[in-house]
Design a protein around this motif. Structure first.
Motif, PDB file in Angstrom:
ATOM      1  N   ASP A   1       3.409  -1.707  -5.963  1.00  0.00           N
ATOM      2  CA  ASP A   1       4.002  -1.331  -4.654  1.00  0.00           C
ATOM      3  C   ASP A   1       4.162   0.246  -4.855  1.00  0.00           C
ATOM      4  O   ASP A   1       4.891   0.526  -3.802  1.00  0.00           O
ATOM      5  CB  ASP A   1       5.104  -2.227  -4.506  1.00  0.00           C
ATOM      6  CG  ASP A   1       6.393  -1.789  -5.422  1.00  0.00           C
ATOM      7  OD1 ASP A   1       6.185  -1.255  -6.283  1.00  0.00           O
ATOM      8  OD2 ASP A   1       7.502  -2.486  -5.074  1.00  0.00           O
TER       9      ASP A   1
ATOM     10  N   LEU B   1       1.462  -7.515  -8.351  1.00  0.00           N
ATOM     11  CA  LEU B   1       0.901  -6.349  -7.395  1.00  0.00           C
ATOM     12  C   LEU B   1       1.675  -5.183  -7.181  1.00  0.00           C
ATOM     13  O   LEU B   1       3.018  -5.342  -7.275  1.00  0.00           O
ATOM     14  CB  LEU B   1       1.286  -7.289  -5.839  1.00  0.00           C
ATOM     15  CG  LEU B   1       0.707  -6.547  -4.613  1.00  0.00           C
ATOM     16  CD1 LEU B   1      -0.898  -6.388  -4.798  1.00  0.00           C
ATOM     17  CD2 LEU B   1       0.941  -7.477  -3.351  1.00  0.00           C
TER      18      LEU B   1
ATOM     19  N   GLY C   1       0.224  -7.012  -0.132  1.00  0.00           N
ATOM     20  CA  GLY C   1      -0.548  -5.810  -0.356  1.00  0.00           C
ATOM     21  C   GLY C   1      -0.159  -4.699   0.725  1.00  0.00           C
ATOM     22  O   GLY C   1       0.927  -5.088   1.299  1.00  0.00           O
TER      23      GLY C   1
ATOM     24  N   PHE D   1      -3.574  -4.672  -8.059  1.00  0.00           N
ATOM     25  CA  PHE D   1      -3.051  -5.494  -9.229  1.00  0.00           C
ATOM     26  C   PHE D   1      -3.015  -4.724 -10.772  1.00  0.00           C
ATOM     27  O   PHE D   1      -4.159  -4.154 -11.044  1.00  0.00           O
ATOM     28  CB  PHE D   1      -3.419  -6.899  -9.231  1.00  0.00           C
ATOM     29  CG  PHE D   1      -3.002  -7.705  -8.387  1.00  0.00           C
ATOM     30  CD1 PHE D   1      -2.196  -8.754  -8.226  1.00  0.00           C
ATOM     31  CD2 PHE D   1      -4.091  -7.879  -7.146  1.00  0.00           C
ATOM     32  CE1 PHE D   1      -1.807  -9.320  -7.220  1.00  0.00           C
ATOM     33  CE2 PHE D   1      -3.668  -8.706  -6.191  1.00  0.00           C
ATOM     34  CZ  PHE D   1      -2.907  -9.490  -6.151  1.00  0.00           C
TER      35      PHE D   1
ATOM     36  N   GLU E   1      -5.198  -4.066  -2.048  1.00  0.00           N
ATOM     37  CA  GLU E   1      -4.343  -4.781  -3.263  1.00  0.00           C
ATOM     38  C   GLU E   1      -4.787  -4.046  -4.363  1.00  0.00           C
ATOM     39  O   GLU E   1      -6.039  -3.812  -4.682  1.00  0.00           O
ATOM     40  CB  GLU E   1      -5.131  -6.446  -3.389  1.00  0.00           C
ATOM     41  CG  GLU E   1      -4.712  -7.257  -1.853  1.00  0.00           C
ATOM     42  CD  GLU E   1      -5.348  -8.556  -2.276  1.00  0.00           C
ATOM     43  OE1 GLU E   1      -6.080  -8.721  -3.360  1.00  0.00           O
ATOM     44  OE2 GLU E   1      -5.414  -9.394  -1.631  1.00  0.00           O
TER      45      GLU E   1
END
Length: 186
Positions: free
Chosen positions: A120, A118, A151, A111, A109
């Protein structure tokens, strides 16, 4: 007439010593050199630029909240295990038994701290390497990780019992985070 054998003895000892030196050099040159590529770079490069790695992690963690889950065990972006010997795992329980022989679930994860979103689009390089044999390694990259609502997720198979190093880099927009964990699989 008495013969003096000391010069002959000296020549024999000198020749034997010289022969052993040549033999040692010859055999040493035949042995392959395994280079340690901790942090997915040559160890000489890491040794020269270790302060940059530490600074890079601090900058990365100011911008992103990072968590990695190894078989549901939560860990943070950390490189302190690089200073420990592998035997330290036996005495401490911090990173002990994070892997198991067979399938292992890895979830990452990341952030953004400003948006709490989140992220990507990280370039991920992930490697699990057996400590005693650099040829026994499991490589993964962003293509092996599937991005979901929780995630990045990957299933990585560890083939055998032993001590393993988990090495990874996470990069986006020039920000790079480094991970180095020493653990074992049982």
């Amino acid at each position: 007439m008495k013969r003096n054998y000391w010069p002959l003895f000296f020549i024999c000892i000198f020749s034997f010593t010289l022969l052993m030196i040549v033999w040692t050099i010859h055999n040493t040159l035949k042995v392959p050199v395994n280079e340690d590529d901790a942090f997915l770079r040559k160890y000489q490069d890491i040794d020269e630029n270790f302060n940059d790695v530490v600074t890079s992690n601090h900058i990365f963690l100011k911008k992103y909240n990072f968590k990695i889950f190894l078989n549901n065990e939560e860990k943070n972006l950390d490189i302190t295990d690089v200073f420990l010997s592998q035997r330290a795992i036996e005495e401490r329980t911090l990173n002990k038994d994070l892997l198991k022989v067979g399938e292992n679930k890895i979830r990452i994860e990341i952030f953004d701290k400003k948006t709490n979103k989140l992220e990507d689009d990280f370039d991920i390089k992930f490697r699990i390497t057996q400590t005693t044999n650099n040829n026994s390694k499991i490589d993964s990259n962003k293509n092996n990780f599937v991005f979901t609502q929780t995630g990045y997720i990957a299933d990585i198979k560890v083939p055998k019992i032993g001590y393993w190093n988990i090495i990874a880099t996470f990069e986006k927009d020039g920000n790079k985070g480094y991970l180095f964990i020493k653990t074992n699989a049982k």
